[in-house]
Enzyme design. Structure first.
Site, short mmCIF file in Angstrom:
data_model
loop_
_atom_site.label_atom_id
_atom_site.label_comp_id
_atom_site.label_asym_id
_atom_site.label_seq_id
_atom_site.Cartn_x
_atom_site.Cartn_y
_atom_site.Cartn_z
N ASP A 21 8.85 -4.80 -15.96
CA ASP A 21 9.11 -6.25 -15.93
C ASP A 21 10.24 -6.56 -14.95
O ASP A 21 11.40 -6.28 -15.23
CB ASP A 21 9.46 -6.70 -17.35
N ASP A 25 11.39 -11.54 -18.28
CA ASP A 25 10.86 -12.35 -19.39
C ASP A 25 10.26 -11.49 -20.51
O ASP A 25 9.65 -12.01 -21.44
CB ASP A 25 9.83 -13.36 -18.88
N ASP A 29 5.02 -7.28 -14.87
CA ASP A 29 4.51 -8.16 -13.82
C ASP A 29 4.25 -7.36 -12.54
O ASP A 29 4.57 -6.16 -12.46
CB ASP A 29 5.47 -9.33 -13.57
N ASP A 190 -15.18 -4.77 -16.43
CA ASP A 190 -15.04 -4.96 -17.87
C ASP A 190 -16.40 -5.20 -18.52
O ASP A 190 -17.22 -5.95 -17.98
CB ASP A 190 -14.12 -6.17 -18.10
N GLU A 243 -16.95 -0.02 -17.07
CA GLU A 243 -16.67 0.24 -18.49
C GLU A 243 -18.03 0.13 -19.18
O GLU A 243 -18.46 -0.95 -19.57
CB GLU A 243 -15.70 -0.80 -19.06
C1 NOJ Z 1 -12.66 -4.27 -22.63
C2 NOJ Z 1 -11.19 -4.33 -22.34
O1 NOJ Z 1 -10.76 -3.04 -21.99
C3 NOJ Z 1 -10.54 -4.87 -23.57
O2 NOJ Z 1 -9.15 -4.74 -23.53
C4 NOJ Z 1 -10.97 -6.31 -23.76
O3 NOJ Z 1 -10.45 -6.80 -24.96
C5 NOJ Z 1 -12.49 -6.42 -23.80
N1 NOJ Z 1 -13.15 -5.62 -22.81
C6 NOJ Z 1 -12.93 -7.84 -23.62
O4 NOJ Z 1 -12.68 -8.26 -22.31
#
Ligand code: NOJ
Length: 497
Positions: A21, A25, A29, A190, A243
């Site tokens: 950080d 805050d 970041d 994701d 993922e």
């Molecule tokens: C997978 C991500 O790694 C996770 O952290 C997130 O909550 C979910 N997808 C939804 O985007």
């Protein structure tokens, strides 16, 4: 032809909110990341993956994106992002960023328009719901003012896009171009398997992944073919890692066909228990089915592996010993490895976070029944003897345990016997001695992994008695000092054949 960089890269996941950080805050970041990049270059990784830093109301730590082309003020500015990429490239580090195509934030302008009845077809609105549950708990449908419902596989603040709408395709191609033009080397996708839902959204009797109408659908591969064609038009071997949660490696293999994603996370490795048979089965399946294998033990969604492994061990240092041995195994295997920030410090899961400090929607949507993922997201301890341990000057957004005074990066950098020094040695040796796409299993005692890759033999002892090492010329690295050439339980080593 030389092999592309991503094929055997070691990629370090930076959970931006918890890395460093600079603004004071209490939340990590982008300038904080930039300031610590020399640490990562010295650690010896090849690339970083930044979790989402886009404009977001932070209902799910930034995985609820309100503007895919801007940086959230709490993380900095676009200029800070550009400075980060420049610095990383100067240090020889590639930069991958997270792209979140399954859902946006409710604050995204498209969803705000949808609420006003404009172009609702970019999301999944219905007048009747089905029985789907959100991954975070509770129904996957939320009602809006006019009585209709929208689908959200995750939090209610994360409405799912309708990927059957061509506008969604065009928008994401444009977002990818925006960041490719700013110099990113790749994207982590994701929920890569979830974009398409069965057309008529039927009820399910299964869970989220297995056989559910929410899981992998054939149409999704068209998206990745479009995306692959886009990045193939850019210089510099930009790469995608998905993922992808599937039931079988065969399904996973479909995502990494030559005209789709470059890689996908290998969650089977992460899910395997501490057992030589289990590890061997995953290794064999992976190397047989997947052209570009990857290995991962922890990330910002799962309990840290020091804690996972520690639960079954008979010795007090079992969790950390096993974590180091598993690292040796994964760094000895062909393919690339993904590390999660803090594993190089041997950080355990933080289990004692008070309910009023917790932030993960999983905790709230299950009324506290599930602790959620905050325990692996606690801000890193960099230096000093008390919180905030050099993380920043403000109070960290999740409390750091007092026991972390012994685990700071500063303290470990000065200690040749520390976990950090072990990671640095393993990563440095890996660059020098690991080569070749194949491994050969060697005969070993029960509950051990003995395999050879090129001139290196990797040994891991998952049993509860010490075992003799196989014949070798030299010991390169071991998780603990070896007595009489015996590998202790929970130990691992690299040997030169
Ligand atoms: C997978 C991500 O790694 C996770 O952290 C997130 O909550 C979910 N997808 C939804 O985007």
């Amino acid at each position: 032809m030389t092999s592309p960089w991503w094929r055997d890269a070691v990629v370090y996941e930076i959970y931006v909110r918890s890395f460093a950080d600079a603004s004071g805050d209490g939340v990590g970041d982008l300038p904080g990341v930039t300031g610590r990049l020399p640490y990562l270059a010295e650690l010896g990784v090849d690339a970083v993956w930044l979790t989402p830093f886009y404009r977001s109301p932070m209902a799910d730590g930034g995985y609820d994106v309100a503007d895919y082309r801007d940086v959230d003020p709490s993380f900095g500015t676009l200029a800070d992002f550009d400075a980060l990429v420049t610095k990383a490239h100067e240090l020889g580090l590639r930069v991958m960023i997270d792209i979140v195509p399954n859902h946006s934030s409710i604050e995204h302008p498209w969803f705000q328009e949808a609420l006003r009845g404009v172009k609702r077809d970019r999301y999944l609105f219905r007048t009747e719901t089905n029985n789907w549950q959100s991954v975070f708990g509770g129904p996957a449908w939320t009602r809006v003012a006019d009585g209709s419902y929208y689908l959200h596989l995750f939090a209610p603040e994360q409405p799912d896009f309708n990927w059957r709408n061509p506008e969604v395709h065009a928008e994401f191609l444009d977002v990818l171009r925006f960041w490719l033009d700013r110099g990113v080397d790749g994207f982590r996708i994701d929920v890569a398997n979830g974009l398409y839902k069965a057309e008529d959204l039927p009820d399910t009797t299964a869970g989220f992944v297995s056989g559910s109408p929410m899981s992998s659908r054939p149409e999704v591969h068209g998206v990745y073919r479009e995306w692959r064609a886009l990045v193939d038009g850019y210089p510099g071997e930009r790469a995608f890692v998905g993922e992808v949660w599937t039931d079988t490696p065969e399904d996973l293999a479909l995502y990494v066909r030559p005209d789709e994603l470059h890689q996908s996370f290998n969650f089977a490795w992460l899910k395997a228990p501490w057992s030589a048979d289990a590890f061997r089965a995953v290794i064999d399946k992976t190397l047989t089915e997947i052209a570009a294998p990857t290995w991962v033990l922890s990330n910002h969604d799962v309990v840290r592996h020091v804690t996972r492994y520690g639960e079954g061990s008979l010795t007090p240092s079992g969790g950390i010993d096993r974590a180091k041995a598993a690292l040796l195994a994964m760094l000895a295997l062909p393919g690339s490895a993904y590390l999660y920030q803090g594993e190089e410090l041997g950080l355990p899961e933080v289990q004692e976070i008070p309910p009023d400090k917790r932030q993960d929607p999983t905790f709230f949507q299950t009324d506290g029944e599930l602790p959620g993922r905050d325990g692996c997201r606690v801000p890193l301890p960099w230096s000093g003897s008390a919180s905030p341990y050099g993380f920043g000057t403000g109070e960290p957004w999740l409390p750091q345990p007092s026991s972390w005074a012994l685990l700071t990066a500063e303290r470990q950098a000065a200690d040749p016997a520390s976990t950090l020094s072990f990671y640095k040695a393993a990563l440095a040796w890996r660059r020098q001695i690991m080569a070749g796409d194949e491994i050969e299993w060697l005969a070993g005692p029960a509950d051990t992994l003995f395999f050879r890759r090129g001139s290196v033999i990797c040994v891991v002892n998952c049993g509860d008695v010490a075992v003799p090492l196989p014949e070798h010329k030299e010991l390169v690295l071991a998780t603990a000092p070896l007595v009489d050439d015996l590998l202790p339980p929970d130990g691992g080593a690299w040997l030169l054949a």
